[in-house]
Enzyme design. Structure first.
Site, mmCIF file in Angstrom:
data_model
loop_
_atom_site.group_PDB
_atom_site.id
_atom_site.type_symbol
_atom_site.label_atom_id
_atom_site.label_comp_id
_atom_site.label_asym_id
_atom_site.label_seq_id
_atom_site.Cartn_x
_atom_site.Cartn_y
_atom_site.Cartn_z
ATOM 1 N N ARG A 18 0.812 -1.214 0.000
ATOM 2 C CA ARG A 18 0.000 0.000 0.000
ATOM 3 C C ARG A 18 0.850 1.272 0.000
ATOM 4 O O ARG A 18 0.479 2.281 -0.596
ATOM 5 C CB ARG A 18 -0.895 0.020 1.240
ATOM 6 C CG ARG A 18 -1.647 1.321 1.418
ATOM 7 C CD ARG A 18 -2.423 1.361 2.722
ATOM 8 N NE ARG A 18 -3.176 2.595 2.842
ATOM 9 C CZ ARG A 18 -3.952 2.902 3.859
ATOM 10 N NH1 ARG A 18 -4.097 2.043 4.860
ATOM 11 N NH2 ARG A 18 -4.611 4.048 3.900
ATOM 12 N N SER A 19 1.990 1.230 0.679
ATOM 13 C CA SER A 19 2.753 2.425 1.030
ATOM 14 C C SER A 19 3.659 2.930 -0.089
ATOM 15 O O SER A 19 4.487 2.183 -0.609
ATOM 16 C CB SER A 19 3.615 2.118 2.259
ATOM 17 O OG SER A 19 4.629 3.078 2.412
ATOM 18 N N PRO A 20 3.568 4.219 -0.430
ATOM 19 C CA PRO A 20 4.487 4.772 -1.426
ATOM 20 C C PRO A 20 5.928 4.791 -0.933
ATOM 21 O O PRO A 20 6.861 4.649 -1.719
ATOM 22 C CB PRO A 20 3.956 6.190 -1.664
ATOM 23 C CG PRO A 20 3.217 6.530 -0.418
ATOM 24 C CD PRO A 20 2.613 5.246 0.060
ATOM 25 N N SER A 22 7.266 2.568 1.075
ATOM 26 C CA SER A 22 7.756 1.196 0.903
ATOM 27 C C SER A 22 8.165 0.958 -0.545
ATOM 28 O O SER A 22 9.157 0.266 -0.813
ATOM 29 C CB SER A 22 6.671 0.186 1.300
ATOM 30 O OG SER A 22 6.712 -0.093 2.668
ATOM 31 N N CYS A 240 5.248 5.623 6.040
ATOM 32 C CA CYS A 240 3.860 5.848 5.664
ATOM 33 C C CYS A 240 2.963 5.333 6.755
ATOM 34 O O CYS A 240 2.820 4.153 6.944
ATOM 35 C CB CYS A 240 3.524 5.148 4.339
ATOM 36 S SG CYS A 240 1.899 5.549 3.725
#
Length: 241
Positions: A18-20, A22, A240
């Site tokens: 989900r995380s940008p 990451s 995030c």
């Protein structure tokens, strides 16, 4: 080494599809720190749905995550664009509508069982951050199957598999045990690093430890480590959440 001494867990990279941040850490690992990428255990971090929360509570756990404010979300939109530009990356910001994050993350666990976890992450990252697709859509996840050589239904319905649900709960318990509160998050024994900008320090620490291991320098237990017979070839907080 003392007899009966337990082996440490390998260093870990907690990531979220989900995380940008990451995604940026993932790109940095592959592009700048491939030895680190190969040395760490990749552990998915995902916000549990109602069923996972129930199973987690029954196992005595809780999920250490607080939803972000609208102000933080707007900041992240700007910050990720800056960080991606510094890396020469172009991306499409996806829109999540009623996401169930078990769909892509338990799909990852299914792929990892077959030894293609890394390839799955590459496909999911491209789908989400380059194509702007909804990776919580089971048809999107099923679309990865042909390239991975896996069964499409197995991937798409991973969140319905009781065994994978149980494995997902085990992962959520690891998240709590390691004190992970956001991603990307890097752990090596007691040492923890949060955010894209901490990846260089984490990589440097692992490289120094590897060099010490190869030369037999004592580790923090005071026991000299055996020298292997052959050589081993292996910004912003950016968290995030």
């Amino acid at each position: 080494m003392r007899a009966g001494r337990r082996r440490r867990r390998p260093p870990r990279f907690y990531f979220s599809l989900r995380s940008p941040y990451s995604w940026l850490a993932y790109r940095d690992l592959l592009d700048r720190y491939p030895a680190t990428a190969a040395a760490v255990e990749w552990v998915p971090f995902f916000e549990p749905d109602e069923l996972s929360r129930k199973l987690l509570a029954e196992a005595g756990g809780a999920f250490p995550y607080t939803p972000m404010s609208p102000e933080k979300h707007r900041y992240i939109l700007q910050d990720v664009r800056r960080l991606a530009g510094e890396r020469g990356l172009e991306f499409t910001w996806p829109v999540d509508r009623e996401p169930v994050w078990e769909v892509p993350h338990l799909g990852y666990l299914a792929a990892a069982r077959h030894g293609v976890g890394a390839q799955y992450i590459a496909l999911a990252a491209r789908a989400r951050w380059e194509l702007g697709l909804d990776i919580c859509d089971r048809t999107v996840i099923a679309g990865f199957a042909a390239e991975l050589g896996l069964d499409a239904e197995e991937l798409a319905t991973a969140s319905d598999d009781s065994g994978l649900r149980a494995e997902g709960v085990r992962v959520l318990l690891e998240i709590q045990r390691d004190g992970v509160f956001g991603v990307p998050f890097f752990v090596d024994h007691f040492d923890k690093y949060w955010g894209v900008d901490r990846l260089p320090a984490f990589a440097a620490a692992l490289a120094a430890k590897t060099a010490a291991d190869l030369t037999g320098v004592p580790d923090d237990s005071g026991d000299p480590l055996p020298v292997p017979a052959a050589s081993v070839d292996d910004g912003h907080a950016g968290g995030c959440g």
